[in-house]
Design a protein around this motif. Structure first.
Motif, short mmCIF file in Angstrom:
data_model
loop_
_atom_site.label_atom_id
_atom_site.label_comp_id
_atom_site.label_asym_id
_atom_site.label_seq_id
_atom_site.Cartn_x
_atom_site.Cartn_y
_atom_site.Cartn_z
N GLU A 98 0.83 -1.21 0.00
CA GLU A 98 0.00 0.00 0.00
C GLU A 98 0.86 1.25 0.00
N GLU A 102 1.08 3.90 -3.15
CA GLU A 102 0.20 4.97 -2.70
C GLU A 102 -0.01 6.03 -3.78
N GLU A 105 -2.61 4.73 -6.19
CA GLU A 105 -3.79 4.12 -5.58
C GLU A 105 -3.93 2.63 -5.93
N TYR A 107 -4.58 -0.07 -4.28
CA TYR A 107 -5.70 -0.89 -3.80
C TYR A 107 -7.06 -0.37 -4.23
N ASN A 108 -7.14 0.89 -4.61
CA ASN A 108 -8.41 1.40 -5.14
C ASN A 108 -8.63 0.98 -6.58
N ARG A 109 -7.55 0.93 -7.34
CA ARG A 109 -7.65 0.60 -8.76
C ARG A 109 -7.10 -0.79 -9.10
N TYR A 179 -3.75 -4.06 -12.18
CA TYR A 179 -4.02 -2.64 -11.96
C TYR A 179 -4.68 -2.05 -13.20
N ALA A 229 -10.42 -2.09 -0.82
CA ALA A 229 -9.14 -1.39 -0.69
C ALA A 229 -8.73 -1.25 0.77
#
Length: 233
Positions: A98, A102, A105, A107-109, A179, A229
């Protein structure tokens, strides 16, 4: 008569003077050229920025996969006989990913999958355990936890011609990172490209291969059935 002709000539010259100024005035040439060239220059600049960012994200996702695999191969607590790996060791490794991802992103994407590839009791390859984190709806392309538990039909993990296998008494930490690239310019030159990378490292020490353990105070498991996420809770 001469006076009349002279006045008429002066009038013609006075009328044609503004027309000559229109065709001979070069004071706005630079501004006009800029107006024509600006869209082209701007487009080239955006193209360069998008291409550079796309290449950088590719490199960072690749390096993240390698770093996570390397970290997972090192974690554990050394005891009398062999190193024991706990759930919070793997959770910490995912937290490290993470931090590394960072900026884009991760874990968001995207999604990070850690698999422990080992030999089963019959000498075949199997995925002893698997932990995941990330909001992206993506599952391992090479098998889920428990694949190859018996028999020798499961060849290992990796692309055809690049299959990774584990030797007896040891394990391979196989990491997959998927990703979805988001463009930074409105042109979407590369669209929403899917970036997929994998990396594998053999464990560094003698390790207890009976699975991940919980400490006295159990921590949540980074279950691969969860797509989020957030940290496991």
């Amino acid at each position: 008569m001469i006076r009349f002709a002279s006045k008429r000539a002066n009038k013609v010259r006075a009328t044609s003077k503004p027309l000559r100024q229109v065709f001979t005035d070069t004071s706005a040439v630079a501004l006009t050229e800029f107006a024509f060239a600006a869209p082209l220059v701007l487009s080239m600049g955006l193209l360069g920025a998008e291409t550079a960012n796309y290449a950088i994200v590719h490199m960072q996702v690749s390096q993240l996969a390698m770093q996570v695999a390397d970290n997972a191969s090192r974690v554990g607590e050394t005891q009398l006989a062999s190193k024991v790996v706990y759930e919070d060791d793997i959770t910490g490794t995912l937290v490290g990913a993470e931090r590394l991802g960072e900026r884009f992103e991760i874990y968001n994407r995207g999604r990070v999958i850690i698999s422990s590839l080992q030999q089963n009791s019959e000498g075949g390859q199997w995925i002893a355990w698997q932990r995941c984190r990330g909001a992206k709806n993506y599952v391992s392309q090479y098998g889920t936890e428990g694949t190859g538990a018996t028999g020798d039909d499961f060849a290992g993990m990796g692309k055809t011609g690049q299959v990774v296998t584990a030797s007896v008494g040891t394990a391979v930490m196989f990491v997959e990172v998927s990703y979805t690239y988001e463009p930074i310019t409105p042109f979407e030159l590369f669209g929403s490209s899917e970036l997929n990378y994998s990396a594998a490292f053999n464990i560094r020490d003698t390790r207890d291969l009976t699975g991940l353990k919980q400490r006295a105070e159990p921590v949540p498991v980074a279950d691969c059935a969860t797509f989020s996420a957030a940290r496991p809770s």
